[in-house]
Design a protein around this motif. Structure first.
Motif, PDB file in Angstrom:
ATOM      1  N   SER A  60      25.498   0.447  -8.475  1.00 33.71           N
ATOM      2  CA  SER A  60      24.054   0.338  -8.228  1.00 33.71           C
ATOM      3  C   SER A  60      23.376   1.696  -8.390  1.00 33.71           C
ATOM      4  N   ALA A  61      24.049   2.780  -7.975  1.00 33.27           N
ATOM      5  CA  ALA A  61      23.475   4.122  -8.132  1.00 33.27           C
ATOM      6  C   ALA A  61      23.357   4.495  -9.606  1.00 33.27           C
ATOM      7  N   ALA A  62      24.382   4.166 -10.398  1.00 33.48           N
ATOM      8  CA  ALA A  62      24.342   4.487 -11.826  1.00 33.48           C
ATOM      9  C   ALA A  62      23.234   3.725 -12.534  1.00 33.48           C
ATOM     10  N   VAL A  63      23.099   2.439 -12.223  1.00 36.16           N
ATOM     11  CA  VAL A  63      22.029   1.646 -12.831  1.00 36.16           C
ATOM     12  C   VAL A  63      20.663   2.210 -12.424  1.00 36.16           C
ATOM     13  N   SER A  64      20.526   2.601 -11.151  1.00 35.57           N
ATOM     14  CA  SER A  64      19.268   3.195 -10.688  1.00 35.57           C
ATOM     15  C   SER A  64      18.930   4.453 -11.475  1.00 35.57           C
ATOM     16  N   ALA A  65      19.949   5.297 -11.696  1.00 31.20           N
ATOM     17  CA  ALA A  65      19.720   6.552 -12.414  1.00 31.20           C
ATOM     18  C   ALA A  65      19.191   6.286 -13.821  1.00 31.20           C
ATOM     19  N   VAL A  66      19.806   5.337 -14.517  1.00 34.29           N
ATOM     20  CA  VAL A  66      19.383   5.037 -15.890  1.00 34.29           C
ATOM     21  C   VAL A  66      17.975   4.458 -15.914  1.00 34.29           C
ATOM     22  N   VAL A  67      17.720   3.473 -15.061  1.00 29.33           N
ATOM     23  CA  VAL A  67      16.411   2.807 -15.068  1.00 29.33           C
ATOM     24  C   VAL A  67      15.304   3.764 -14.637  1.00 29.33           C
ATOM     25  N   CYS A  68      15.595   4.610 -13.634  1.00 30.05           N
ATOM     26  CA  CYS A  68      14.578   5.571 -13.181  1.00 30.05           C
ATOM     27  C   CYS A  68      14.255   6.590 -14.269  1.00 30.05           C
ATOM     28  N   ALA A  69      15.271   7.026 -15.016  1.00 26.34           N
ATOM     29  CA  ALA A  69      15.026   7.965 -16.111  1.00 26.34           C
ATOM     30  C   ALA A  69      14.148   7.324 -17.177  1.00 26.34           C
ATOM     31  N   VAL A  70      14.437   6.071 -17.504  1.00 28.21           N
ATOM     32  CA  VAL A  70      13.615   5.354 -18.478  1.00 28.21           C
ATOM     33  C   VAL A  70      12.179   5.226 -17.964  1.00 28.21           C
ATOM     34  N   ALA A  71      12.045   4.888 -16.685  1.00 26.16           N
ATOM     35  CA  ALA A  71      10.709   4.741 -16.097  1.00 26.16           C
ATOM     36  C   ALA A  71       9.938   6.052 -16.148  1.00 26.16           C
ATOM     37  N   ALA A  72      10.630   7.170 -15.911  1.00 20.56           N
ATOM     38  CA  ALA A  72       9.959   8.474 -15.945  1.00 20.56           C
ATOM     39  C   ALA A  72       9.388   8.761 -17.321  1.00 20.56           C
ATOM     40  N   PHE A  73      10.179   8.479 -18.368  1.00 23.73           N
ATOM     41  CA  PHE A  73       9.703   8.793 -19.720  1.00 23.73           C
ATOM     42  C   PHE A  73       8.679   7.783 -20.223  1.00 23.73           C
ATOM     43  N   ILE A  74       8.699   6.573 -19.667  1.00 20.69           N
ATOM     44  CA  ILE A  74       7.679   5.592 -20.044  1.00 20.69           C
ATOM     45  C   ILE A  74       6.350   5.876 -19.343  1.00 20.69           C
ATOM     46  N   TYR A  75       6.430   6.220 -18.043  1.00 20.10           N
ATOM     47  CA  TYR A  75       5.207   6.337 -17.251  1.00 20.10           C
ATOM     48  C   TYR A  75       4.591   7.729 -17.290  1.00 20.10           C
ATOM     49  N   LEU A  76       5.425   8.755 -17.179  1.00 18.68           N
ATOM     50  CA  LEU A  76       4.897  10.118 -17.098  1.00 18.68           C
ATOM     51  C   LEU A  76       4.749  10.728 -18.483  1.00 18.68           C
ATOM     52  N   PRO A  77       3.728  11.546 -18.704  1.00 19.76           N
ATOM     53  CA  PRO A  77       3.571  12.219 -20.001  1.00 19.76           C
ATOM     54  C   PRO A  77       4.601  13.322 -20.177  1.00 19.76           C
ATOM     55  N   THR A  78       4.757  13.789 -21.397  1.00 17.33           N
ATOM     56  CA  THR A  78       5.716  14.854 -21.679  1.00 17.33           C
ATOM     57  C   THR A  78       5.063  16.230 -21.708  1.00 17.33           C
ATOM     58  N   ALA A  79       3.792  16.289 -21.382  1.00 17.85           N
ATOM     59  CA  ALA A  79       3.093  17.579 -21.330  1.00 17.85           C
ATOM     60  C   ALA A  79       2.144  17.576 -20.143  1.00 17.85           C
ATOM     61  N   SER A  80       2.059  18.694 -19.440  1.00 12.62           N
ATOM     62  CA  SER A  80       1.248  18.758 -18.224  1.00 12.62           C
ATOM     63  C   SER A  80      -0.231  18.544 -18.510  1.00 12.62           C
ATOM     64  N   LYS A  81      -0.673  18.893 -19.715  1.00 15.62           N
ATOM     65  CA  LYS A  81      -2.100  18.729 -20.028  1.00 15.62           C
ATOM     66  C   LYS A  81      -2.523  17.265 -20.100  1.00 15.62           C
ATOM     67  N   ASP A  82      -1.522  16.365 -20.224  1.00 15.73           N
ATOM     68  CA  ASP A  82      -1.829  14.941 -20.326  1.00 15.73           C
ATOM     69  C   ASP A  82      -1.853  14.234 -18.980  1.00 15.73           C
ATOM     70  N   LEU A  83      -1.630  14.964 -17.896  1.00 11.88           N
ATOM     71  CA  LEU A  83      -1.683  14.351 -16.575  1.00 11.88           C
ATOM     72  C   LEU A  83      -3.121  13.987 -16.227  1.00 11.88           C
ATOM     73  N   ASP A  84      -3.297  12.868 -15.535  1.00 15.19           N
ATOM     74  CA  ASP A  84      -4.631  12.441 -15.106  1.00 15.19           C
ATOM     75  C   ASP A  84      -4.974  13.066 -13.766  1.00 15.19           C
ATOM     76  N   ASN A  85      -6.094  13.799 -13.691  1.00 18.81           N
ATOM     77  CA  ASN A  85      -6.584  14.343 -12.416  1.00 18.81           C
ATOM     78  C   ASN A  85      -5.564  15.235 -11.719  1.00 18.81           C
ATOM     79  N   ALA A  86      -4.744  15.944 -12.487  1.00 19.36           N
ATOM     80  CA  ALA A  86      -3.734  16.788 -11.853  1.00 19.36           C
ATOM     81  C   ALA A  86      -4.378  18.008 -11.249  1.00 19.36           C
ATOM     82  N   GLY A  87      -3.749  18.528 -10.219  1.00 24.17           N
ATOM     83  CA  GLY A  87      -4.192  19.768  -9.620  1.00 24.17           C
ATOM     84  C   GLY A  87      -3.713  20.940 -10.445  1.00 24.17           C
ATOM     85  N   SER A  88      -3.954  22.137  -9.958  1.00 24.94           N
ATOM     86  CA  SER A  88      -3.575  23.330 -10.697  1.00 24.94           C
ATOM     87  C   SER A  88      -2.080  23.443 -10.845  1.00 24.94           C
TER      88      SER A  88
END
Length: 794
Positions: free
Chosen positions: A307-335
């Motif tokens: 279950s931990a291994a599956v979580s690691a893979v799915v969470c990594a996929v979710a990170a790259f799907i949901y989060l941008p790959t550059a800080s300038k693309d964040l919405d309403n980010a702080g400094s």
């Protein structure tokens, strides 16, 4: 840091994602209902088993009812005080107090749920071992834990997602109350339940197994019912509440930092990770199906790792799907540069890869859980050298057993602390020059650890359920040799899983405390900037104001060094109070059980019936009256340091508490686990087996370890988070009263002195309660039994 650029207004896809998280939380709660029905569908065993189980159930329910009435007083006071503390608006102040009550209520509900099902499952596990075999018995025990695990992740996610949906960008401030409520109730339940269970356990062992030479769960021992009740109110209710508050507080810390670091994505991504964990936990519970040729521990570990291994893979996929790959693309980010970026602009670069940081941070948390599982299992498992060495020292007496167990605990604490430290530092480095992003990465590592919580809670509850099942089987006399062997195996597995979950709970506590420490420094920064105006450049701050911010860990400042030492000292005092409380309550149990063996005719012959209820009453009374002192220490010590010495020393205080608490908690938990399983080794026939001098030596070691591993050690986890949350809540008031234009030194010192006086009075009252075993130099007729021993001094 708090400015228009960090405003968050969830809409569109982000709002949909939070709603999906809330739905997943409801799915987890629905699965808890399904697992509960499966457990209750199993056979309840013989009439004798059912009668014993009913007695345990009644005792546990009565204790928790009285405990909740006691804790309601603290909850009402805390609810009211939260209105007084500064907040950005009246709605936030109201919401913070309301969700404090929700967090406390959820924590209490998880604890009660863990207890109420465990006391019904234990007879079913005993019956299944007798009539169906090992695999069905193990499945019932693990599904019982699965109910609590699903309820933990379900309520934790539901509470956090609801706050985010209602308050959106203001959710972190409201979540402080939610986390504080969960942590406060969990600390009290951990301390109270731990005192109850270990007082009964120690008293039962010292009189029954050592003095009377009868088995552990022999029905002739008046403390047996109390011992089984204690397993449920301490190991089930207390630990379930503890893991829930770890879940809630880690989410709180991640959401507070995520809002500042990543904007609206930072407020949503920490919810996505544990939501994935909730789904993989369901898979892990279903995967726990024993194979005929493998041990129960291997089965449970396999389910956890998959279950931990599956979580690691799915969470990594979710990170790259949901989060941008550059800080300038964040919405309403702080400094992202935090205070360091404000004061040293050259160090405040905000160029980073959010998706990569998110994926790696979560992976660090999941790997940390797996490594902690291995280290704890190595130092507490019967198949490994440390426990075998402790068992071998029983050949030379109790003293060497105690010494070897202490050595195991001390050694394991070093390696565990190094692994946790490496995880924290590794996550911190992911943020590069951005302090805020680095701290958010630490919080995300904690969220990664949360993905395993559903299975971890199931592993933890498995232990006391198996222990109780063995006790009921022995007391009823309705289980044959084959069934007894199955229950003995499951009990040994449960001892190891309980130790493992304590190790992971400690790691979660450290990650959450570190992230909360980042939230604390952010709160100090915001409060100081508020004194100058939100748009004032940080470079205009005075030297004294900068010392209050950047000087938090500057131990060259004597005030900070004092704060650091006090933080470490509070952990030691808290542990000492908890262990002393167990000693006092256990002493009372010892005298009562001795009295019954002496005064009730026919107990040893089996014709007289012990008065089980009197021992339950003693444990209930003593555990509840011992709650106040540790609780007051946890709440008031940060107030005394913060208002008395200032924000810098308060930060150093938290650092000292985190460092000392990490080592102390691991030491206590693993020493106790090693002693417990060394006893199991001898009871399985090694070094002379039951009734031998080696057995008696390991019993002494186990009784020393009981308050270590099941009272003081686990209670340090919520202690760290309660102190961090109290500091976070008072940060603005401390800064204003220390550096503000209307600073009131007299009032500040008065608050500190009152808090200190209350702590001192509580400790002194606690010390006046004692149970002394031995001859009284000045006999008093009312304080002696027929043998000349002092019975009680109040």
């Amino acid at each position: 840091m708090r400015s228009a650029e960090t405003a968050v207004d969830l809409s569109g896809g982000n709002l949909t994602l939070v709603i999906i998280v809330a739905v997943i939380a409801l799915v987890a709660l629905a699965m808890a209902v399904v697992f509960r029905k499966q457990v209750l569908a199993a056979g309840e065993g013989t009439t004798n088993m059912q009668n014993i189980g009913q007695a345990v159930q009644e005792g546990a329910s009565a204790y928790l009812a009285r405990q909740f009435r006691t804790l309601a007083v603290f909850a009402v006071i805390a609810f009211a005080l939260l209105f007084v503390l500064p907040a950005e608006s009246g709605s936030i102040r109201i919401g913070r107090s309301i969700f404090f009550a929700v967090g406390a209520g959820f924590s209490a509900a998880i604890g009660y749920l863990g207890m109420s099902l465990a006391v019904r499952a234990n007879v079913r596990v005993a019956a299944a071992a007798q009539t169906e075999g090992r695999d069905p018995a193990m499945r019932i025990a693990f599904r019982t834990g699965g109910v609590v695990g699903m309820a933990t992740v379900g309520l934790g996610l539901l509470g956090a997602a609801t706050v985010v949906l209602i308050y959106k960008g203001d959710a972190p401030a409201v979540l402080e109350g939610f986390g504080f409520g969960a942590a406060l109730l969990a600390m009290f339940m951990r301390v109270g339940g731990g005192i109850f269970t270990k007082a009964a356990d120690v008293g039962a062992d010292l009189v029954g197994k050592v003095e009377q030479n009868i088995p552990e769960d022999d029905p002739r021992n008046a403390a047996t019912i109390a011992d089984n009740v204690g397993d449920n109110v301490g190991d089930c209710a207390g630990m379930a509440a503890d893991l829930f508050e770890s879940y809630a507080v880690t989410l709180v810390a991640a959401l507070i930092l995520g809002k500042v670091a990543f904007g609206d994505q930072g407020l949503v991504f920490p919810l996505i990770i544990p939501a994935i964990g909730a789904l993989t936990a369901i898979m892990g519970i279903y995967l726990c199906r024993p194979k005929p040729t493998e041990s129960g521990l291997t089965t449970i570990n396999r389910a956890f790792y998959i279950s931990a291994a599956v979580s690691a893979v799915v969470c990594a996929v979710a990170a790259f799907i949901y989060l941008p790959t550059a800080s300038k693309d964040l919405d309403n980010a702080g400094s992202g540069g935090g205070l360091l970026g404000r004061l040293l602009p050259s160090a405040g670069s905000t160029d980073f890869n959010p998706a990569l940081i998110g994926a790696l941070a979560v992976l660090i948390g999941i790997v940390l859980a797996a490594v902690i599982l291995y280290i704890t299992g190595y130092y507490t498992g019967t198949e490994h050298k440390p426990v075998q060495d402790v068992g071998r020292t029983s050949l030379t007496g109790a003293a060497t057993v105690v010494l070897s167990g202490i050595a195991v605990g001390l050694e394991s604490a070093v390696y565990t602390a190094l692994v946790i430290g490496a995880a924290v530092f590794g996550a911190f480095l992911l943020g590069g020059a951005s302090v805020t992003v680095s701290l958010f990465a630490v919080a995300l590592a904690g969220c990664g650890l949360l993905t395993t919580v559903g299975v971890i809670v199931a592993m933890d509850t498995f232990g006391p359920v198996s222990d109780n099942a063995q006790g009921i089987a022995e007391m009823s006399g309705d289980v044959d040799v084959h069934g007894a062997a199955i229950l003995t195996e499951l009990d040994a597995v449960g001892n190891t899983t309980k130790a493992i979950t304590k190790g992971i709970a400690i790691a979660t506590a450290v990650l959450a405390a570190t992230a909360l420490f980042g939230s604390f420094t952010d709160a100090i920064t915001n409060a100081t900037l508020d004194l100058k105006g939100l748009d004032q450049a940080a470079g205009d701050l005075s030297a004294n104001e900068q010392l209050g911010l950047l000087g938090v860990l500057n131990i060259a400042d004597p005030a900070n060094l004092v704060g650091l030492l006090i933080g470490a000292a509070v952990v030691f005092l808290f542990s000492g109070l908890a262990i002393s409380a167990v000693g006092r309550a256990a002493g009372a149990v010892v005298f009562e059980v001795r009295r019954q063996f002496r005064d009730i005719p026919g107990i040893m012959e089996g014709t007289g019936r012990p008065e089980y209820g009197k021992v339950v009453d003693i444990c209930t009374r003593d555990s509840l009256r011992e709650l106040a002192t540790p609780g007051l220490l946890a709440i008031l010590a940060p107030i005394a340091v913060g208002f008395g010495l200032g924000p810098g020393p308060l930060g150093a205080y938290l650092a000292g508490a985190i460092g000392a608490g990490t080592l102390m908690a691991v030491f206590l938990a693993n020493s106790g686990g090693a002693w417990d399983n060394a006893k199991k080794l001898v009871e399985d026939g090694v070094h002379g087996g039951k009734g031998s001098p080696a057995h008696e030596a390991t019993i002494i070691g186990d009784t020393v370890g009981d308050p270590f591993k099941d009272t003081a050690g686990p209670a340090i986890n919520p202690l760290l988070k309660v102190m961090n949350l109290v500091s976070l809540l008072i940060a603005a008031a401390v800064v204003k009263m220390t550096y503000g234009d209307d600073a009131n030194t007299a009032l500040r010192i008065a608050i500190a002195l009152v808090a200190t006086a209350i702590i001192v009075a509580a400790v002194m009252i606690s010390k006046r309660r004692s149970v002394v075993i031995g001859e009284d130099p000045e006999p008093h007729p009312a304080s002696h039994d027929a043998t000349g021993h002092i019975t009680r001094v109040d």
